[in-house]
Design an enzyme around this catalytic site. Structure first.
Site, PDB file in Angstrom:
ATOM      1  N   GLU A  22      -9.889  -0.969   4.911  1.00 50.70           N
ATOM      2  CA  GLU A  22     -10.445  -0.501   6.183  1.00 50.70           C
ATOM      3  C   GLU A  22     -11.735  -1.256   6.522  1.00 50.70           C
ATOM      4  O   GLU A  22     -12.318  -1.912   5.645  1.00 50.70           O
ATOM      5  CB  GLU A  22     -10.728   1.004   6.076  1.00 50.70           C
ATOM      6  CG  GLU A  22      -9.508   1.850   5.738  1.00 50.70           C
ATOM      7  CD  GLU A  22      -8.533   1.996   6.905  1.00 50.70           C
ATOM      8  OE1 GLU A  22      -8.415   1.084   7.741  1.00 50.70           O
ATOM      9  OE2 GLU A  22      -7.860   3.045   6.985  1.00 50.70           O
ATOM     10  N   ASP A  42       0.830  -1.214   0.000  1.00 53.41           N
ATOM     11  CA  ASP A  42       0.000   0.000   0.000  1.00 53.41           C
ATOM     12  C   ASP A  42       0.862   1.262   0.000  1.00 53.41           C
ATOM     13  O   ASP A  42       2.095   1.183   0.028  1.00 53.41           O
ATOM     14  CB  ASP A  42      -0.962  -0.007   1.203  1.00 53.41           C
ATOM     15  CG  ASP A  42      -0.265  -0.238   2.540  1.00 53.41           C
ATOM     16  OD1 ASP A  42       0.971  -0.144   2.594  1.00 53.41           O
ATOM     17  OD2 ASP A  42      -0.960  -0.514   3.530  1.00 53.41           O
ATOM     18  N   HIS A  53      -7.584  -3.608  10.027  1.00 50.79           N
ATOM     19  CA  HIS A  53      -7.345  -3.485   8.580  1.00 50.79           C
ATOM     20  C   HIS A  53      -6.141  -4.310   8.138  1.00 50.79           C
ATOM     21  O   HIS A  53      -5.244  -4.622   8.922  1.00 50.79           O
ATOM     22  CB  HIS A  53      -7.229  -2.012   8.141  1.00 50.79           C
ATOM     23  CG  HIS A  53      -5.975  -1.307   8.533  1.00 50.79           C
ATOM     24  ND1 HIS A  53      -5.850   0.062   8.465  1.00 50.79           N
ATOM     25  CD2 HIS A  53      -4.763  -1.755   8.975  1.00 50.79           C
ATOM     26  CE1 HIS A  53      -4.628   0.406   8.829  1.00 50.79           C
ATOM     27  NE2 HIS A  53      -3.958  -0.670   9.146  1.00 50.79           N
ATOM     28  N   ASN A  64      -7.531  -1.368  13.967  1.00 48.27           N
ATOM     29  CA  ASN A  64      -8.949  -1.484  13.614  1.00 48.27           C
ATOM     30  C   ASN A  64      -9.215  -2.747  12.785  1.00 48.27           C
ATOM     31  O   ASN A  64     -10.287  -2.901  12.218  1.00 48.27           O
ATOM     32  CB  ASN A  64      -9.410  -0.242  12.839  1.00 48.27           C
ATOM     33  CG  ASN A  64      -8.640  -0.074  11.539  1.00 48.27           C
ATOM     34  OD1 ASN A  64      -7.758  -0.867  11.222  1.00 48.27           O
ATOM     35  ND2 ASN A  64      -8.966   0.966  10.778  1.00 48.27           N
TER      36      ASN A  64
HETATM   37  P1  PGA Z   1       2.179  -1.305  12.516  1.00 52.03           P
HETATM   38  O1  PGA Z   1       0.971  -1.067  11.507  1.00 52.03           O
HETATM   39  O2  PGA Z   1       2.962  -2.441  11.961  1.00 52.03           O
HETATM   40  O3  PGA Z   1       2.955  -0.029  12.525  1.00 52.03           O
HETATM   41  O4  PGA Z   1       1.556  -1.642  13.836  1.00 52.03           O
HETATM   42  C1  PGA Z   1       0.185  -2.140  11.098  1.00 52.03           C
HETATM   43  C2  PGA Z   1      -0.972  -1.664  10.276  1.00 52.03           C
HETATM   44  O5  PGA Z   1      -1.568  -0.623  10.593  1.00 52.03           O
HETATM   45  O6  PGA Z   1      -1.313  -2.339   9.295  1.00 52.03           O
END
Ligand code: PGA
Length: 243
Positions: A143, A67, A138, A136
């Site tokens: 999302e 992404d 995702h 959340n």
């Molecule tokens: P993080 O993010 O590895 O910084 O915890 C994970 C995400 O939001 O997909």
């Protein structure tokens, strides 16, 4: 979903890196999709060390980024492109034509989505995808509420906008994302979903105990035939009690 709990983030990262490395040995022209974020950093460090130590060639591998934040240049510290360049592509000297990154500055983001989907198709599909887990639920920027699709542009969830500031030194406007879709993820031959730290324990518990629901996108991985959910003890704190 194969749930695997490790004593520490270090041992989780070592095992995740070894799994990616095994694929590279078995299929030197594999296509690997990569998450960014704080979760996979130690895994990528281990992987670079393994590859350097073994002197195995990585010149036939291809990579696709999971992404990107819309509006950020690949040079912006905190962008997914900058992260992957720093942690993997530069240390491993991967040729640019073997890497597909979303150009999040493009005036035609839809064509960016198509280019990524075509790249994946031309390479015969994703052999392995490394995923982190959002607070959340995702996956990439899929999302809560996202329907399964291929690459697409997303209005970011409030939590993603807030939590996402942690990647940047200054306050950055992040409203949209561009991401591989849940279909792209489900069609990947192997999935490594990684989660570490106590702050992930609630969402990890929710993903594991829930059936597939759109409100928690990661629950779609219950439908994947070869998904390892790799957790350190802290992230897994609620797993035993809820299972
Ligand atoms: P993080 O993010 O590895 O910084 O915890 C994970 C995400 O939001 O997909």
């Amino acid at each position: 979903m194969n749930i695997r709990v490790f004593d520490s983030d270090e041992s989780l990262a070592a095992k995740a890196a070894a799994t990616i490395f095994e694929l590279i040995i078995r299929k030197p022209n594999a296509l690997i999709a990569l998450a960014t974020g704080h979760t996979p950093t130690a895994t990528y460090e281990h992987l670079v060390k393994l590859i350097r130590k073994s002197k195995v060639s990585v010149s036939d591998l291809s990579f696709v980024a999971l992404d990107e934040w819309v509006g950020l240049s690949p040079d912006t510290e905190g962008s997914c492109a900058a992260y992957l360049n720093q942690h993997l592509f530069e240390p491993l000297q991967i040729a640019p034509d073997l890497i597909r990154l979303f150009d999040a500055l493009s005036p035609d983001l839809l064509s960016e989505c198509l280019k990524t989907d075509n790249f994946i198709h031309a390479k015969g599909g994703i052999d392995l995808i490394v995923l982190g887990l959002g607070l959340n639920g995702h996956l990439g920027f899929n999302e809560p509420g996202t329907k399964p699709s291929y690459s697409h542009i997303v209005e970011l969830d409030e939590m993603t906008r807030t939590v996402g500031q942690k990647y940047f030194r200054t306050n950055v406007k992040i409203e949209k994302g561009i991401t591989l879709g849940l279909k792209s993820i489900l069609e990947s031959r192997r999935v490594l979903l990684l989660a570490n730290g106590a702050h992930k324990s609630e969402i990890v518990g929710a993903v594991i105990t829930s059936g597939t629901v759109p409100e928690i996108p990661a629950t779609i991985l219950h439908q994947h035939p070869a998904c390892d959910f790799m957790l350190d003890r802290e992230a897994a704190a609620l797993v035993e009690t809820r299972r």
